[in-house]
Design a protein around this motif. Sequence first.
Motif, short mmCIF file in Angstrom:
data_model
loop_
_atom_site.label_atom_id
_atom_site.label_comp_id
_atom_site.label_asym_id
_atom_site.label_seq_id
_atom_site.Cartn_x
_atom_site.Cartn_y
_atom_site.Cartn_z
N ARG A 405 0.84 -1.20 0.00
CA ARG A 405 0.00 0.00 0.00
C ARG A 405 0.87 1.25 0.00
NH1 ARG A 405 -3.24 -1.08 5.33
NH2 ARG A 405 -1.10 -1.66 5.87
N ARG A 406 1.93 1.21 0.78
CA ARG A 406 2.85 2.33 0.79
C ARG A 406 3.53 2.46 -0.57
NH1 ARG A 406 7.68 3.68 5.09
NH2 ARG A 406 8.77 5.18 3.80
N GLN A 407 3.99 1.35 -1.12
CA GLN A 407 4.64 1.37 -2.43
C GLN A 407 3.72 1.99 -3.48
OE1 GLN A 407 4.81 -2.42 -4.30
NE2 GLN A 407 6.57 -1.92 -5.59
N ALA A 408 2.46 1.57 -3.51
CA ALA A 408 1.53 2.08 -4.51
C ALA A 408 1.31 3.59 -4.34
CB ALA A 408 0.20 1.34 -4.40
N ALA A 409 1.22 4.04 -3.10
CA ALA A 409 1.03 5.47 -2.86
C ALA A 409 2.23 6.27 -3.35
CB ALA A 409 0.79 5.72 -1.37
N GLU A 410 3.43 5.76 -3.11
CA GLU A 410 4.64 6.45 -3.55
C GLU A 410 4.70 6.51 -5.08
OE1 GLU A 410 7.80 4.33 -1.67
OE2 GLU A 410 7.46 5.24 0.28
N LEU A 411 4.39 5.40 -5.73
CA LEU A 411 4.43 5.37 -7.19
C LEU A 411 3.40 6.32 -7.79
CD1 LEU A 411 4.86 1.53 -7.77
CD2 LEU A 411 6.60 3.30 -8.14
N ALA A 412 2.21 6.35 -7.20
CA ALA A 412 1.18 7.26 -7.70
C ALA A 412 1.61 8.71 -7.53
CB ALA A 412 -0.13 7.00 -6.97
N GLU A 431 7.28 9.34 3.11
CA GLU A 431 6.51 9.63 4.30
C GLU A 431 5.05 9.86 3.96
OE1 GLU A 431 9.13 8.55 6.71
OE2 GLU A 431 7.33 9.47 7.53
N ARG A 432 4.79 10.53 2.81
CA ARG A 432 3.42 10.76 2.42
C ARG A 432 2.71 9.45 2.11
NH1 ARG A 432 4.38 13.59 -1.64
NH2 ARG A 432 4.37 15.60 -0.60
N GLY A 433 3.47 8.50 1.57
CA GLY A 433 2.85 7.25 1.14
C GLY A 433 2.66 6.23 2.23
N ARG A 434 3.12 6.48 3.46
CA ARG A 434 3.05 5.46 4.49
C ARG A 434 1.61 5.24 4.95
NH1 ARG A 434 6.46 5.18 10.15
NH2 ARG A 434 5.50 3.29 10.92
N PRO A 435 1.11 4.01 4.89
CA PRO A 435 -0.26 3.73 5.31
C PRO A 435 -0.37 3.65 6.82
CG PRO A 435 0.80 1.70 4.66
CD PRO A 435 1.80 2.81 4.41
N ALA A 436 -1.59 3.77 7.28
CA ALA A 436 -1.84 3.59 8.71
C ALA A 436 -1.79 2.11 9.04
CB ALA A 436 -3.21 4.16 9.07
N GLY A 437 -1.65 1.83 10.33
CA GLY A 437 -1.74 0.46 10.79
C GLY A 437 -0.49 -0.36 10.56
N THR A 438 0.70 0.25 10.68
CA THR A 438 1.93 -0.51 10.49
C THR A 438 2.74 -0.54 11.77
OG1 THR A 438 2.99 1.48 9.61
CG2 THR A 438 2.05 -0.05 8.02
N ASP A 439 2.09 -0.88 12.85
CA ASP A 439 2.74 -0.86 14.15
C ASP A 439 3.39 -2.17 14.52
OD1 ASP A 439 1.89 1.68 14.34
OD2 ASP A 439 0.34 1.32 15.86
N GLY A 440 3.38 -3.17 13.65
CA GLY A 440 4.05 -4.42 13.97
C GLY A 440 3.06 -5.50 14.31
N PRO A 441 3.51 -6.75 14.38
CA PRO A 441 2.61 -7.88 14.59
C PRO A 441 1.91 -7.85 15.92
CG PRO A 441 4.91 -8.56 14.74
CD PRO A 441 4.91 -7.16 14.22
#
Length: 453
Positions: A405-412, A431-441
């Motif tokens: 999701r982050r990758q796709a946001a950065e590419l867009a 930083e703009r492309g980082r999605p929410a909910g990536t706090d770890g397992p």
Amino acid sequence: MPEAHSPSGQPLGAGPPSGRPTIGYVLKMYPRFSETFVVSEILAREARGESLVIFSLRPSTDTRFHPELARVQAPVIHVPRPSSAHGWWETWRTAGADPATAAGLVTALPALLEAAHDDAGQAVALAALARAHGVTHLHAHFASVATRVARLTGLIAGLPYSFTAHAKDIFHEDLDPELLRTALAGAHHAVTISEYNMAHLRSRFPDECGRLHLVRNGLELDRFEYAPRPAPAVPARVLAVGRLVEKKGFRHLIDAVDRLRAAGEEVTADIVGDGPLREELEADIAARGLGGAVSLLGPRTQEEVVRLLGSHDVFAAPFVVGADGNTDGLPTVLLEAMARGIRCVAADVTAVSEVIVTGETGWLVPSGDPAALARALAEAVHAGPSSLAQAERARVLVERRYDSRRQAAELAALVTEGSCGAEGSPATVGERGRPAGTDGPSGRRGAEERIPA
């Protein structure tokens, strides 16, 4: 020109609604069994609502396909490849019937005359197809034939192009540096997948890398359940995955297993994949008397690999640099292993040290050193419950940096901002492309504190 169809088999019209951006993915071959990262990227961009069209320059030669392909909505169009003077002329004549394309052919003629005939012929065909399908931007994977054709197509059709540089396309001894220089200089933006690649390209092409950006490959993390194994089985099971080619280093893994068993360690290894070295590896296994200990499982789908990562104790990635300079950039399967929570032992080539740090996220060993590989595998097998914190840090690193999701946001973002100076810098876009909910397992950020910067 061939009529294109959607995944449902229905003929396609002239493209998306007016004004909607459409990205034309230019790929040497699609689908390709070994390029799961391309499918993950396409799925993530479609999930954002982007309109995509896939152009394949060569017919697929694979006989097995990953089930994820069925989820791709983009039409797949096979670009004609003229095989005779008649076919080549017909391609030009058909494309030139459109006044805008005809004018573009005049503009692009000097570049077309310098190109290989295959590249030029397919670029002419692709320019007409791109116009017919409303493409507004071309993006190629690998800085080789796909990028060469995308560049020429852009000149003909008046379209911006971008590309992602991976590994073989920038490290192989057959690389033509002038073609890569030209591709970098003319691109709307270029992408590469690791800090190592960024440094390498900037050192070789300092004047052409002003629009080069770091966008890491991504995983659909929901498909890679975090399931660490606190205690190994007996015998301990080692898994390795990749094409059976020199750069994967599997002969060193066979050597390492031989050493471990000679030292009394109860360990077996399964190697997933196929390739030109299969007979050579089978002969090595037989000569060492490891027929019951090392198995070549052949190709497996990504879904099957996910299950194998959950049933084995250690993942081994014994990468080497080939005699021809060919090497891996950062294989997706290593990131998948880290996401699953399996203990990872990897050899230090190119960008591997960006994710595997001994004592933090796995065991990093010198490339081409089977003795060091054997020692690290033994340590991983005997690490016990203390390895769980290490596995969690590995998972968090993947979530933080390699979420599709982050990758796709950065590419867009790069499509619209890629040539805007500092605004399009890797750090800003990332930083703009980082999605929410990536706090770890575990839902905690604490594990991030010790992962590599």
